[in-house]
Design a protein around this motif. Structure first.
Motif, PDB file in Angstrom:
ATOM      1  N   LEU A 173      -3.244  -8.511   0.846  1.00  0.00           N
ATOM      2  CA  LEU A 173      -3.457  -7.111   0.477  1.00  0.00           C
ATOM      3  C   LEU A 173      -3.866  -6.241   1.666  1.00  0.00           C
ATOM      4  O   LEU A 173      -3.842  -5.015   1.571  1.00  0.00           O
ATOM      5  CB  LEU A 173      -4.540  -7.000  -0.596  1.00  0.00           C
ATOM      6  N   ALA A 176      -1.764  -3.307   2.993  1.00  0.00           N
ATOM      7  CA  ALA A 176      -1.653  -2.122   2.146  1.00  0.00           C
ATOM      8  C   ALA A 176      -2.978  -1.377   2.019  1.00  0.00           C
ATOM      9  O   ALA A 176      -3.046  -0.362   1.318  1.00  0.00           O
ATOM     10  CB  ALA A 176      -1.155  -2.530   0.760  1.00  0.00           C
ATOM     11  N   GLY A 183      -5.366   2.985  -3.870  1.00  0.00           N
ATOM     12  CA  GLY A 183      -4.191   2.223  -4.281  1.00  0.00           C
ATOM     13  C   GLY A 183      -4.486   0.784  -4.585  1.00  0.00           C
ATOM     14  O   GLY A 183      -3.643   0.090  -5.155  1.00  0.00           O
ATOM     15  N   LEU A 184      -5.696   0.295  -4.223  1.00  0.00           N
ATOM     16  CA  LEU A 184      -6.095  -1.077  -4.530  1.00  0.00           C
ATOM     17  C   LEU A 184      -7.110  -1.073  -5.681  1.00  0.00           C
ATOM     18  O   LEU A 184      -7.859  -0.116  -5.859  1.00  0.00           O
ATOM     19  CB  LEU A 184      -6.726  -1.753  -3.306  1.00  0.00           C
TER      20      LEU A 184
END
Length: 299
Positions: A173, A176, A183-184
């Motif tokens: 992850l 990103a 967004g996480l």
């Protein structure tokens, strides 16, 4: 006034039988035969003039008198146990240590074999708790806690190390992850519900900590982060091994939280607890030195 106390052996036999609900289990605990427990209970019933158990032998139930006596004996034996522990000072036997569960699993237990090598006669018994320490109420000898104090009056304290926290997530992850981790999925635990807000205030990184997934135990949250389910705030001692092994990454590093890990022990100096706290302090010193390694990502 003289106390009217029946045989302590009879009281112990009844208390164990009543607590377990079976005389065979009481016999195992007290290392005697089933018949010995039965005789002691019968002797106590005859002395008191009341029945303490009723029903068939394989399904004994406490009577009203038995229930009342068991409640009082449980408290009394706990007080006796605490009183004996308070004055006993030997270098062998059990040492009861209270510690937050995740810290126990991820920091203490992996190092505990070294204490056993140094002190093979001391049996360290661990119990999980993060509750405030009260040595007058609790039966343990040493408590490890994380916080900013104040600590219990009279307790002897050994400072272990300052706590530093930061966002951690699975390597998959990390690519990103922006600076604000938007967004996480943000992961939370019930034991530290404000961890994201507190880290945001200390780091200056604006975070919308609303939403995300909450886990009942801190360990569950760390496992979720390791499995790629999101990003969480974690203390360095609990994830140090995962960071070094590459199971987790900490792109923003770690920031001092204002809390400290400390070891607290009863005011009366005891050789077992003194040896354990001295060993803890040395382990913490070694760990603290490793945590300042710039490759660890701690700031």
């Amino acid at each position: 006034m003289a106390r009217r106390i029946p045989s302590l052996n009879a009281l112990r036999a009844f208390e164990a039988a009543g607590r377990h609900g079976r005389m065979t289990l009481a016999a195992t605990e007290l290392n005697v035969t089933h018949s010995a427990i039965s005789r002691q209970v019968q002797h106590l019933e005859a002395l008191l003039g009341v029945a303490l158990f009723e029903g068939p032998r394989n399904r004994l139930q406490l009577t009203g008198a038995g229930t009342q006596l068991l409640a009082g004996l449980g408290t009394a034996f706990d007080l006796i146990d605490q009183s004996v522990r308070a004055v006993a000072d030997s270098e062998d036997g059990p040492l009861d240590v209270s510690c937050p569960g995740t810290f126990t699993m991820r920091w203490l237990i992996p190092r505990l074999y070294r204490f056993r090598e140094l002190h093979p006669a001391i049996d360290v018994r661990l119990s999980a708790s993060s509750q405030p320490v009260d040595f007058e109420r609790d039966g343990f000898d040493v408590a490890i806690r994380a916080g900013a104090g104040p600590w219990p009056d009279g307790a002897e304290m050994a400072m272990l190390f300052a706590e530093a926290t930061g966002p951690v997530l699975a390597p998959a992850l990390a690519a990103a992850a922006g600076t604000d981790f938007s967004g996480l999925t943000l992961l939370h635990s019930r034991t530290r519900r404000h961890a994201w807000r507190q880290w945001s205030e200390r780091s200056g990184v604006a975070i919308d900590a609303r939403g995300g997934n909450e886990y009942e135990h801190f360990y569950f949250m760390l496992e979720a982060a390791s499995s790629g389910l999101g990003v969480c705030i974690a203390p360095w001692p609990l994830v140090a091994d995962d960071i070094r092994s590459g199971r987790l990454v900490a792109p923003a590093g770690f920031i001092a939280s204002g809390q400290h890990y400390v070891a607290l022990r009863r005011p009366r100096r005891q050789r077992k607890s003194a040896a354990f706290c001295a060993w803890l302090a040395e382990e913490a010193r070694l760990f603290g030195g490793a945590a300042t390694d710039p490759t660890a990502g701690v700031r």
